[in-house]
Each structure stands twice: as C-alpha cells, then as structure tokens.
Scaffold this active site. Structure first.
Site, PDB file in Angstrom:
ATOM      1  N   ASN A   1      -7.775  -2.533  13.973  1.00  0.00           N
ATOM      2  CA  ASN A   1      -9.163  -2.827  13.599  1.00  0.00           C
ATOM      3  C   ASN A   1      -9.261  -4.074  12.718  1.00  0.00           C
ATOM      4  O   ASN A   1     -10.304  -4.348  12.141  1.00  0.00           O
ATOM      5  CB  ASN A   1      -9.789  -1.621  12.881  1.00  0.00           C
ATOM      6  CG  ASN A   1      -9.062  -1.280  11.583  1.00  0.00           C
ATOM      7  OD1 ASN A   1      -8.143  -1.980  11.168  1.00  0.00           O
ATOM      8  ND2 ASN A   1      -9.478  -0.196  10.932  1.00  0.00           N
TER       9      ASN A   1
ATOM     10  N   HIS B   1      -7.439  -4.648   9.983  1.00  0.00           N
ATOM     11  CA  HIS B   1      -7.129  -4.467   8.558  1.00  0.00           C
ATOM     12  C   HIS B   1      -5.831  -5.166   8.162  1.00  0.00           C
ATOM     13  O   HIS B   1      -4.932  -5.371   8.981  1.00  0.00           O
ATOM     14  CB  HIS B   1      -7.144  -2.987   8.144  1.00  0.00           C
ATOM     15  CG  HIS B   1      -5.989  -2.153   8.597  1.00  0.00           C
ATOM     16  ND1 HIS B   1      -6.114  -0.815   8.869  1.00  0.00           N
ATOM     17  CD2 HIS B   1      -4.670  -2.440   8.806  1.00  0.00           C
ATOM     18  CE1 HIS B   1      -4.927  -0.326   9.214  1.00  0.00           C
ATOM     19  NE2 HIS B   1      -4.055  -1.286   9.186  1.00  0.00           N
TER      20      HIS B   1
ATOM     21  N   GLU C   1      -9.764  -1.836   4.954  1.00  0.00           N
ATOM     22  CA  GLU C   1     -10.429  -1.517   6.213  1.00  0.00           C
ATOM     23  C   GLU C   1     -11.689  -2.369   6.390  1.00  0.00           C
ATOM     24  O   GLU C   1     -12.235  -2.887   5.409  1.00  0.00           O
ATOM     25  CB  GLU C   1     -10.823  -0.033   6.200  1.00  0.00           C
ATOM     26  CG  GLU C   1      -9.644   0.928   6.109  1.00  0.00           C
ATOM     27  CD  GLU C   1      -8.908   1.123   7.431  1.00  0.00           C
ATOM     28  OE1 GLU C   1      -8.641   0.135   8.128  1.00  0.00           O
ATOM     29  OE2 GLU C   1      -8.583   2.278   7.752  1.00  0.00           O
TER      30      GLU C   1
ATOM     31  N   ASP D   1       0.812  -1.218   0.000  1.00  0.00           N
ATOM     32  CA  ASP D   1       0.000   0.000   0.000  1.00  0.00           C
ATOM     33  C   ASP D   1       0.844   1.266   0.000  1.00  0.00           C
ATOM     34  O   ASP D   1       2.067   1.231   0.209  1.00  0.00           O
ATOM     35  CB  ASP D   1      -0.967  -0.010   1.198  1.00  0.00           C
ATOM     36  CG  ASP D   1      -0.328  -0.502   2.494  1.00  0.00           C
ATOM     37  OD1 ASP D   1       0.920  -0.545   2.575  1.00  0.00           O
ATOM     38  OD2 ASP D   1      -1.065  -0.840   3.425  1.00  0.00           O
TER      39      ASP D   1
END
Ligand code: F6R
Length: 243
Positions: free
Chosen positions: A136, A138, A143, A67
């Site tokens: 979270n 990810h 996400e 990313d």
C-alpha cells in the site's frame, strides 16, 4: 533518485548489500537504519557472507530499526527484534548494545515514542536508512493517511498490511493490530536512503512512489523530496513503470 533495476531477487540483494558494506567501510561507526520483512533477508545473508569472508567489521556499527509490533516480546518469533537477531545480529560481530528497536512491550505509546525519538537523536541521526515497501506504499509502518508524521508514532495497521503480514503468523487473528514506527520525518532526515523492492505485488506502489504525486496516501512518495535516495528493484517490481 537513482533507480537500479535488477534481473532477480539475488542480484537485488547483492547490490543492496554492497551499498550497506560501502557505508560500513567508509564510516565504521556509522548509524544504519534497518528494516525487517521478507525483502531484506537475502541482503542480510549477503552481509553475513561478507562478514564471514573477513570483508566487513560490525564492531563499531550502530543500528536503529524502523519498527516493531506493539505487544510482542523480544522472544516472540514474529517480533522484529527476533527477526533482526536471527537474520543478522547473531551472525556478525555487532555489539548488541549498539542495536536499537522500538520496545513492543511498552504499553504507554507516548512514552515509547518519546524514548525512541531520543534514541535516534542521541545517535546523531541515521547515516543510511534501509527501507522495504508495503503493497500500500507504506515505509516503516507509516500507513497511508492524510498527513505525514514527523516522529516515532504508534499506528493502527491497515487491514491490507495485516493481510499481507498474516503469512508470517499461524493465523490472521495473531497479527498484532498496532505497531511502533519511526515517523516519516525521521526517515527523511537520514543522510542516505536505500529502498529495495521485489515482486509484482509491489509494482503499483513503486510506480506511485517514484512517479506519482507526493501524498501521505502513498507514504513512500515523500522520498521524491530526499536528496540521496537509491532504489534497487527487481524487474517485476518495476513492471508498472513506463517503458
Ligand atoms: C519492516 C517495514 C515494512 C516492510 C514492508 C515490506 O521493518 O518497515 O515497511 O518493509 O511491509 O515488507 P516485505 O519485505 O515483507 O514485503
């Protein structure tokens, strides 16, 4: 899924580096999928040591990073290109032309996502994909949401991710709101996956990823369906696992 528990960050980093090194030794022109963030820094340092000791040769290795923040130039010290260059690439004999990272400066998301999908396809896929884990759940910057995305996508970062990553920026207003990321489909098509996690703030996400229902609300839970996943986690990251 193989789960390796380590007593500290250093041991996690060394064991992860051993797996990457084994991949490079067994296939010198392998394609490594790479991650940034604070988790893999020790692992990259160990790989650099192995290179300096003469035990690793990166000259034929190809890489594709997960990313990149949208809007940051390569020379921005918070860009993932800058991270990779300074934490690994400049210290080893990798050919920079064999390294790939989404282009954060491309404003046309559709264009950049198609380009990066083609980059991965032209590489022939990823042999070993390294992953960190978001608080979270990810992986990459995929996400939590209501569906799994296949190819490269441009995502709106969640407030919790922006908050988690503000530690790298002068203030929270400087954290980019969007990023390009390999989709879950690309991650899952890697031949092997290595996920590393440390710290109690990952314990909840790690427990859900390993034992919870497979759901796009916890993107890492999809890894339960991959045939060759190794998780190396330091003990506080495993503190929510059943004893
Ligand atoms: C980074 C990436 C992210 C991080 C995750 C954990 O390339 O893909 O998924 O792995 O946000 O980040 P750290 O390691 O900083 O806790």
């Amino acid at each position: 899924m193989r789960l390796i528990k380590t007593k500290n960050y250093e041991q996690m980093s060394r064991q992860a580096a051993n797996i990457i090194a084994a991949q490079i030794i067994s296939k010198p022109d392998c394609v490594l999928g790479l991650a940034t963030g604070s988790t893999p820094i020790g692992m990259y340092q160990r790989l650099i040591e192995m290179y300096n000791e003469g035990d690793l040769d990166f000259s034929s290795v190809k890489t594709a990073n997960l990313d990149e923040y949208k809007g940051l130039t390569r020379d921005n010290d918070q860009s993932y290109y800058y991270f990779m260059y300074n934490n690994l690439f400049k210290h080893v004999n990798i050919n920079l032309e064999n390294t790939n990272i989404p282009n954060g400066t491309e404003p046309d998301a559709q264009k950049e996502c198609s380009r990066y999908d083609k980059v991965i396809a032209d590489l022939g896929g990823v042999d070993l994909q390294l992953l960190g884990l978001g608080r979270n759940g990810h992986i990459g910057f995929n996400e939590p949401t209501d569906h799994f995305v296949k190819g490269t996508q441009c995502v709106d970062l969640q407030e919790s991710t922006i908050d988690a990553n503000k530690r790298f920026f002068e203030d929270i207003s400087q954290v980019p709101r969007q990023a390009y990321t390999m989709g879950i489909g690309i991650i899952m098509s890697a031949k092997k996956i290595l996920l590393i996690a440390n710290g109690a703030d990952k314990a909840d996400a790690l427990q859900k990823a390993i034992l919870g229902p497979i759901t796009p609300q916890v993107p890492a839970s999809i890894l339960q369906l991959h045939p060759d996943v190794t998780i190396i986690a330091e003990e506080t990251a495993l503190s929510k696992m059943p004893k």
